[in-house]
Write an enzyme that holds these catalytic residues in place. Structure first.
Site, PDB file in Angstrom:
ATOM      1  N   GLY A 101      45.134  44.471  35.772  1.00 15.89           N
ATOM      2  CA  GLY A 101      45.961  43.213  36.547  1.00 15.89           C
ATOM      3  C   GLY A 101      47.361  43.392  36.565  1.00 15.89           C
ATOM      4  O   GLY A 101      47.695  44.225  35.183  1.00 15.89           O
TER       5      GLY A 101
ATOM      6  N   ASP B 245      44.158  46.329  28.102  1.00 17.55           N
ATOM      7  CA  ASP B 245      42.952  46.643  27.626  1.00 17.55           C
ATOM      8  C   ASP B 245      42.291  47.838  27.946  1.00 17.55           C
ATOM      9  O   ASP B 245      41.315  48.649  27.480  1.00 17.55           O
ATOM     10  CB  ASP B 245      42.166  45.573  26.401  1.00 17.55           C
ATOM     11  CG  ASP B 245      41.914  45.118  27.620  1.00 17.55           C
ATOM     12  OD1 ASP B 245      42.681  44.674  28.427  1.00 17.55           O
ATOM     13  OD2 ASP B 245      41.206  43.910  27.212  1.00 17.55           O
ATOM     14  N   GLY B 246      42.438  47.959  29.173  1.00 17.96           N
ATOM     15  CA  GLY B 246      41.113  48.722  30.355  1.00 17.96           C
ATOM     16  C   GLY B 246      41.857  49.753  30.096  1.00 17.96           C
ATOM     17  O   GLY B 246      40.992  51.242  30.298  1.00 17.96           O
TER      18      GLY B 246
ATOM     19  N   THR C  98      50.035  42.755  29.515  1.00 17.18           N
ATOM     20  CA  THR C  98      49.324  42.200  29.835  1.00 17.18           C
ATOM     21  C   THR C  98      49.861  40.742  29.581  1.00 17.18           C
ATOM     22  O   THR C  98      50.915  40.099  29.247  1.00 17.18           O
ATOM     23  CB  THR C  98      48.190  42.188  28.801  1.00 17.18           C
ATOM     24  OG1 THR C  98      47.326  40.879  28.916  1.00 17.18           O
ATOM     25  CG2 THR C  98      48.375  41.385  27.589  1.00 17.18           C
TER      26      THR C  98
ATOM     27  N   GLY D 224      43.972  33.911  30.354  1.00 18.16           N
ATOM     28  CA  GLY D 224      44.046  34.651  29.567  1.00 18.16           C
ATOM     29  C   GLY D 224      42.845  34.752  29.384  1.00 18.16           C
ATOM     30  O   GLY D 224      42.457  34.871  27.184  1.00 18.16           O
TER      31      GLY D 224
ATOM     32  N   GLN E 267      50.185  32.704  37.858  1.00 23.42           N
ATOM     33  CA  GLN E 267      51.092  33.100  37.346  1.00 23.42           C
ATOM     34  C   GLN E 267      51.688  34.877  36.560  1.00 23.42           C
ATOM     35  O   GLN E 267      52.386  35.310  35.447  1.00 23.42           O
ATOM     36  CB  GLN E 267      49.605  32.865  35.864  1.00 23.42           C
ATOM     37  CG  GLN E 267      49.786  31.746  35.182  1.00 23.42           C
ATOM     38  CD  GLN E 267      48.413  30.854  34.936  1.00 23.42           C
ATOM     39  OE1 GLN E 267      48.134  30.900  33.753  1.00 23.42           O
ATOM     40  NE2 GLN E 267      46.919  31.475  35.718  1.00 23.42           N
ATOM     41  N   ARG E 268      50.727  35.521  37.658  1.00 19.02           N
ATOM     42  CA  ARG E 268      51.391  36.979  37.361  1.00 19.02           C
ATOM     43  C   ARG E 268      52.175  37.101  38.209  1.00 19.02           C
ATOM     44  O   ARG E 268      52.589  38.366  38.402  1.00 19.02           O
ATOM     45  CB  ARG E 268      49.482  37.572  38.128  1.00 19.02           C
ATOM     46  CG  ARG E 268      48.809  38.088  36.281  1.00 19.02           C
ATOM     47  CD  ARG E 268      48.021  38.801  36.712  1.00 19.02           C
ATOM     48  NE  ARG E 268      47.939  39.485  37.615  1.00 19.02           N
ATOM     49  CZ  ARG E 268      46.195  39.746  37.848  1.00 19.02           C
ATOM     50  NH1 ARG E 268      45.545  39.497  36.866  1.00 19.02           N
ATOM     51  NH2 ARG E 268      45.984  40.461  39.689  1.00 19.02           N
TER      52      ARG E 268
HETATM   53  O1  F6P Z   1      44.402  39.970  31.944  1.00 22.89           O
HETATM   54  C1  F6P Z   1      44.999  39.678  33.118  1.00 22.89           C
HETATM   55  C2  F6P Z   1      43.560  38.575  34.450  1.00 22.89           C
HETATM   56  O2  F6P Z   1      44.826  37.659  34.621  1.00 22.89           O
HETATM   57  C3  F6P Z   1      43.208  36.969  33.777  1.00 22.89           C
HETATM   58  O3  F6P Z   1      43.651  36.480  32.456  1.00 22.89           O
HETATM   59  C4  F6P Z   1      42.539  36.981  34.374  1.00 22.89           C
HETATM   60  O4  F6P Z   1      41.086  36.867  33.439  1.00 22.89           O
HETATM   61  C5  F6P Z   1      42.238  38.143  34.712  1.00 22.89           C
HETATM   62  O5  F6P Z   1      43.280  39.188  34.866  1.00 22.89           O
HETATM   63  C6  F6P Z   1      41.595  38.354  36.457  1.00 22.89           C
HETATM   64  O6  F6P Z   1      41.727  39.620  37.106  1.00 22.89           O
HETATM   65  P1  F6P Z   1      41.913  39.970  38.640  1.00 22.89           P
HETATM   66  O7  F6P Z   1      43.035  39.720  39.185  1.00 22.89           O
HETATM   67  O8  F6P Z   1      40.928  41.194  39.020  1.00 22.89           O
HETATM   68  O9  F6P Z   1      40.544  38.720  39.070  1.00 22.89           O
END
Ligand code: F6P
Length: 391
Positions: A45, A147-148, A169, A214, A317-318
């Site tokens: 992510g 982590d992945g 992360t 999280g 949040q991202r």
């Molecule tokens: O690990 C980062 C994260 O944003 C987590 O907080 C969340 O559960 C996950 O990735 C969401 O992933 P995706 O973007 O695949 O929906």
């Protein structure tokens, strides 16, 4: 200092000899391998600050005479020939402040799980990636990921690719580093959201439940919740009892507050229940969390008979621009990664250990999750100030 790169598998030795990595004469990196070309990739992510790392890698490496190849969509850049390109300082101009990643990323669990079909045929993922790495005459990789991606990187390292990991992360759950870029930006956004929800919750005398990301760690919920002045914070590390949350809401009503803000981490779970999942894990994909806020809001409305709403902050949040803290941490990580490569210190992850940056072995990091310690001072202080953790 060791004169030999740590990565000494047969593959790497062959590749090293084939590509004429020889030893420098005395100098700043005395007895270190000469690195001529490196690859950089982003996996998992996205997190605000990825571009700042890429920029730092490109600028520091180029200034050291090293060519940088940008690999698109994580390790797919080593699978599909069209997914790689040379990155020069001109290519990274103006990306410091931009969220996302100019290289693209994929959040795909385990790439080794199944063979991959490409227009050129069906391949074993690892073999194909290693072959391309060698064909492209790269000497090392910078793998930026969570982590992945770090676990995949470690697999490639064990199979002979010299590489350095950079932890990324928003969840702040990578062991070995006190912080990761992206976390500060996510917490800042969550704090701003909670601030806004305060005024509307108060106006309507409602309970508002805010779900933050999280995964299995409560760092964003705890930091965002405290910074935003939440009344209740539910984190995965402390299974919650809704009766305790109801007590907190009633206490506030009795004191005249008559509204409450509840922050719930997506991975939080009730004492007698399980975490909320929208999609179970399957081959190559981790489980997707979601639904925690709805569950808590529905139950609180039933138990308190107060009007309750919920908000899921999700990928907001991202997104967006990284904070100054994340830009500087990301820049430091990028520079340190190049330094480690020039020193031949492969199989390590750059880590923040204030006031320094250090290198920790990838093997000590992968497969682990940094949870919020129950004796963490911020958690203790929040408790002492009356914040309920539902326990
Ligand atoms: O690990 C980062 C994260 O944003 C987590 O907080 C969340 O559960 C996950 O990735 C969401 O992933 P995706 O973007 O695949 O929906």
């Amino acid at each position: 200092m060791s004169a030999t790169p740590k990565c000494t598998t047969r593959d790497y030795r062959e590749q090293r000899d084939a590509h004429d990595i020889h030893w420098r004469l005395p100098g700043p990196f005395y007895h270190m391998p000469v690195i001529k070309k490196i690859g950089v990739l982003t996996g998992g992510g996205d997190a605000p600050g990825l571009n700042a790392v890429i920029r730092a890698v490109v600028k520091t490496a180029t200034n050291a005479g090293v060519t940088v190849i940008g690999l698109e969509d994580s390790f797919d850049g080593l699978i599909y020939p069209e997914k790689s390109r040379v990155l020069t300082p001109a290519d990274v101009r103006d990306i410091l402040r931009r969220g996302g990643t100019i290289l693209g990323t994929v959040n795909r669990g385990d790439p080794f799980a199944e063979p991959i079909a490409t227009p050129l045929g069906t391949f074993n993922y690892a073999d194909r990636a290693i072959e391309t790495f060698e064909q492209m005459e790269m000497d090392a990789l910078v793998c930026i990921g969570g982590d992945g991606t770090l676990a995949i990187s470690y697999e490639f390292f064990k199979r002979g690719i010299p590489l350095v990991g950079v932890p990324k992360t928003i969840d702040n759950d990578i062991v070995g580093t006190t912080s990761c870029f992206g976390f500060d930006t996510a917490v800042s956004f969550a704090t701003d959201a909670i601030d806004r929800l305060h005024t509307t919750a108060e106006a309507h005398r409602r309970i508002i439940v805010v779900e933050v990301m999280g995964r299995y760690a409560g760092w964003i919920a705890l930091h965002g919740g405290v910074a935003g002045g939440a009344d209740v914070i539910l984190i995965p590390e402390i299974p919650y009892d809704l009766d305790k949350v109801v007590e907190c809401v009633r206490r506030r009503d009795d004191h005249g507050a008559r509204f409450s803000i509840v922050v719930v981490a997506e991975g939080a779970r009730p004492l007698d229940g399980v975490r909320s999942v929208v999609q179970a894990a399957e081959t190559g994909h981790v489980e997707r969390l979601g639904g925690a806020a709805k569950h808590v809001a529905d139950e609180l409305e039933r138990l308190t008979e107060k009007e309750t709403r919920y908000v899921v902050l999700g990928h907001l949040q991202r997104g967006g621009d990284p904070t100054a803290f994340d830009r500087t941490l990301a820049t430091r990580f990028g520079g340190k990664a190049v330094e480690l490569i020039l020193r031949g210190q492969f199989g390590r992850m750059v880590a923040n250990a204030p006031p320094e940056l250090v290198a920790v072995p990838l093997g000590d990091v992968v497969g682990k999750t940094k949870l919020v310690p129950l004796d963490y001072d911020l958690l203790q202080t929040a408790r002492m100030m009356g914040v309920s953790f539902g326990d």
